[in-house]
Design a protein around this motif. Structure first.
Motif, mmCIF file in Angstrom:
data_model
loop_
_atom_site.group_PDB
_atom_site.id
_atom_site.type_symbol
_atom_site.label_atom_id
_atom_site.label_comp_id
_atom_site.label_asym_id
_atom_site.label_seq_id
_atom_site.Cartn_x
_atom_site.Cartn_y
_atom_site.Cartn_z
ATOM 1 N N PHE A 1 -12.655 4.995 6.645
ATOM 2 C CA PHE A 1 -11.907 5.158 7.888
ATOM 3 C C PHE A 1 -11.066 3.901 8.045
ATOM 4 N N ILE A 2 -9.793 4.043 8.390
ATOM 5 C CA ILE A 2 -8.870 2.908 8.455
ATOM 6 C C ILE A 2 -8.525 2.577 9.904
ATOM 7 N N ILE A 3 -8.632 1.298 10.251
ATOM 8 C CA ILE A 3 -8.222 0.816 11.568
ATOM 9 C C ILE A 3 -7.129 -0.231 11.382
ATOM 10 N N ILE A 4 -6.009 -0.017 12.036
ATOM 11 C CA ILE A 4 -4.863 -0.915 11.923
ATOM 12 C C ILE A 4 -4.551 -1.490 13.298
ATOM 13 N N CYS A 5 -4.580 -2.802 13.415
ATOM 14 C CA CYS A 5 -4.258 -3.457 14.682
ATOM 15 C C CYS A 5 -2.868 -4.088 14.593
ATOM 16 N N GLN A 6 -1.990 -3.713 15.498
ATOM 17 C CA GLN A 6 -0.627 -4.246 15.508
ATOM 18 C C GLN A 6 -0.397 -5.199 16.678
ATOM 19 N N GLY A 7 -1.466 -5.650 17.290
ATOM 20 C CA GLY A 7 -1.331 -6.461 18.493
ATOM 21 C C GLY A 7 -0.554 -7.740 18.311
ATOM 22 N N CYS A 8 -0.680 -8.371 17.156
ATOM 23 C CA CYS A 8 -0.004 -9.650 16.928
ATOM 24 C C CYS A 8 1.206 -9.512 16.013
ATOM 25 N N LYS A 9 1.756 -8.316 15.918
ATOM 26 C CA LYS A 9 2.845 -8.114 14.970
ATOM 27 C C LYS A 9 4.121 -8.864 15.383
ATOM 28 N N LEU B 1 -3.874 5.552 -0.217
ATOM 29 C CA LEU B 1 -5.298 5.854 -0.075
ATOM 30 C C LEU B 1 -5.495 7.285 0.435
ATOM 31 N N ALA B 2 -4.634 7.704 1.362
ATOM 32 C CA ALA B 2 -4.731 9.062 1.912
ATOM 33 C C ALA B 2 -4.475 10.101 0.825
ATOM 34 N N GLU B 3 -3.530 9.816 -0.072
ATOM 35 C CA GLU B 3 -3.210 10.738 -1.160
ATOM 36 C C GLU B 3 -4.377 10.900 -2.132
ATOM 37 N N LYS B 4 -5.238 9.895 -2.192
ATOM 38 C CA LYS B 4 -6.410 9.981 -3.062
ATOM 39 C C LYS B 4 -7.529 10.801 -2.432
ATOM 40 N N GLY B 5 -7.346 11.174 -1.172
ATOM 41 C CA GLY B 5 -8.322 12.006 -0.491
ATOM 42 C C GLY B 5 -9.574 11.278 -0.044
ATOM 43 N N CYS B 6 -9.485 9.953 0.067
ATOM 44 C CA CYS B 6 -10.680 9.186 0.431
ATOM 45 C C CYS B 6 -10.690 8.752 1.894
ATOM 46 N N VAL B 7 -9.653 9.114 2.664
ATOM 47 C CA VAL B 7 -9.535 8.657 4.051
ATOM 48 C C VAL B 7 -10.025 9.728 5.014
ATOM 49 N N THR B 8 -11.026 9.398 5.834
ATOM 50 C CA THR B 8 -11.556 10.353 6.813
ATOM 51 C C THR B 8 -10.767 10.338 8.115
ATOM 52 N N GLY B 9 -10.044 9.251 8.355
ATOM 53 C CA GLY B 9 -9.260 9.148 9.575
ATOM 54 C C GLY B 9 -8.583 7.801 9.679
ATOM 55 N N ILE B 10 -7.579 7.723 10.553
ATOM 56 C CA ILE B 10 -6.817 6.487 10.735
ATOM 57 C C ILE B 10 -6.619 6.236 12.230
ATOM 58 N N LEU B 11 -6.898 5.029 12.652
ATOM 59 C CA LEU B 11 -6.665 4.618 14.039
ATOM 60 C C LEU B 11 -5.697 3.440 14.026
#
Length: 207
Positions: A22-30, A46-56
Motif C-alpha cells: 500500500f503506498i502513502i504519498i505526502c505532499q505537505g512539504c512539496k 509498481l501498479a503495473e506489476k499488480g503489487c499495489v493494493t491501494g494508494i493514498l
C-alpha cells in the motif's frame, strides 16, 4: 526547511519485490522540495506489476487527527498489503508506523536539511534530516532521535528498567525498536550491521 529525495530505485523496488504494498504519498512539504514526478513514475511502475493494493496521496501526514481518519478509509487495502511504502520525510514515516503497529512500514525517501525556518509538527516524532534514513532497519522508530546518544547499532547497555541512562524520563529508544521489530516479525534485521553514517551528505546539500 528540508529536501525530500527518493531512495535509490533498486532499494524501493526491493521493498516491494514479491509483496503486496500500500503506498502513502505526502505532499505537505512539496513547496520546499518533494520529488513528485519521480514518485508518480515509480508509483505507476509498481501498479503495473499488480503489487499495489491501494494508494493514498495526501498532505501533512504529521497532522495526526486527519491522518487517522484517512487511514481508516483505506483500512481494507492496508490490511491486504504485506508492507506500506511511505514517500515522505522521516516524521511522516514514524507517524504511519505508530498507527500501523503490526504492519511493516517502509521509508522510500531520505530527508536532507536546508538552512532556514523549520516547520512545526504537533507530534513528538522528530527527523534529524541526516540524509540516510535508518527507519527501514529499525521498524519505523528513528535511532538518531529516539536515542539520547543517537546510536545506530543497538543499545548502549546503560538503560535501566527500560529508561534511558541520560534522561530517566525518556524510554530507551532501542528497547522500543526491539519491541517494534519483534511485533512485526523482523528481528532478523538486527543481524545486519548498520553502515557508518555519511556526514558528507549534509555538507553537500548545504552548499
Amino acid at each position: 526547511m528540508l529536501i525530500t529525495e527518493l531512495k535509490p530505485r533498486e532499494t524501493i523496488e526491493s521493498l516491494a519485490d514479491g509483496k503486496k504494498v500500500f503506498i502513502i504519498i505526502c505532499q505537505g512539504c512539496k513547496e520546499v522540495h518533494f520529488p513528485e514526478e519521480e514518485v508518480k513514475e515509480l508509483q505507476k511502475e509498481l501498479a503495473e506489476k499488480g503489487c499495489v493494493t491501494g494508494i493514498l496521496t495526501t498532505d501533512y501526514i504529521c497532522n495526526p487527527e486527519n491522518m487517522e481518519l484517512r487511514l481508516q478509509k483505506h483500512k481494507s487495502a492496508i490490511e491486504a498489503a504485506d508492507a506500506v511504502l511511505v514517500f515522505s520525510c522521516g516524521v511522516g514515516v514514524q507517524t504511519i508506523a505508530n498507527y500501523l503497529e503490526e504492519k511493516k512500514v517502509c521509508a522510500c525517501c531520505d530527508t536532507c536539511p536546508l538552512p532556514g525556518f523549520q516547520g512545526v509538527t504537533p507530534l513528538e516524532y522528530k527527523c534529524d534530516q541526516c540524509g540516510e534514513c535508518y527507519l527501514n532497519l529499525t521498524g519505523g522508530i528513528c535511532p538518531i532521535t529516539a536515542c539520547s546518544k543517537s546510536l545506530v547499532n543497538g543499545q548502549c547497555g546503560g538503560a535501566k528498567n527500560g529508561r534511558c541512562e541520560v534522561d530517566s524520563d525518556m524510554e530507551c529508544g532501542w528497547e522500543r525498536i526491539y519491541r517494534r521489530l519483534e511485533k512485526i516479525g523482523r528481528l532478523d534485521v538486527l543481524k545486519c550491521p548498520t553502515q557508518v553514517r555519511n556526514f558528507a551528505t549534509d555538507d553537500e546539500v548545504s552548499k
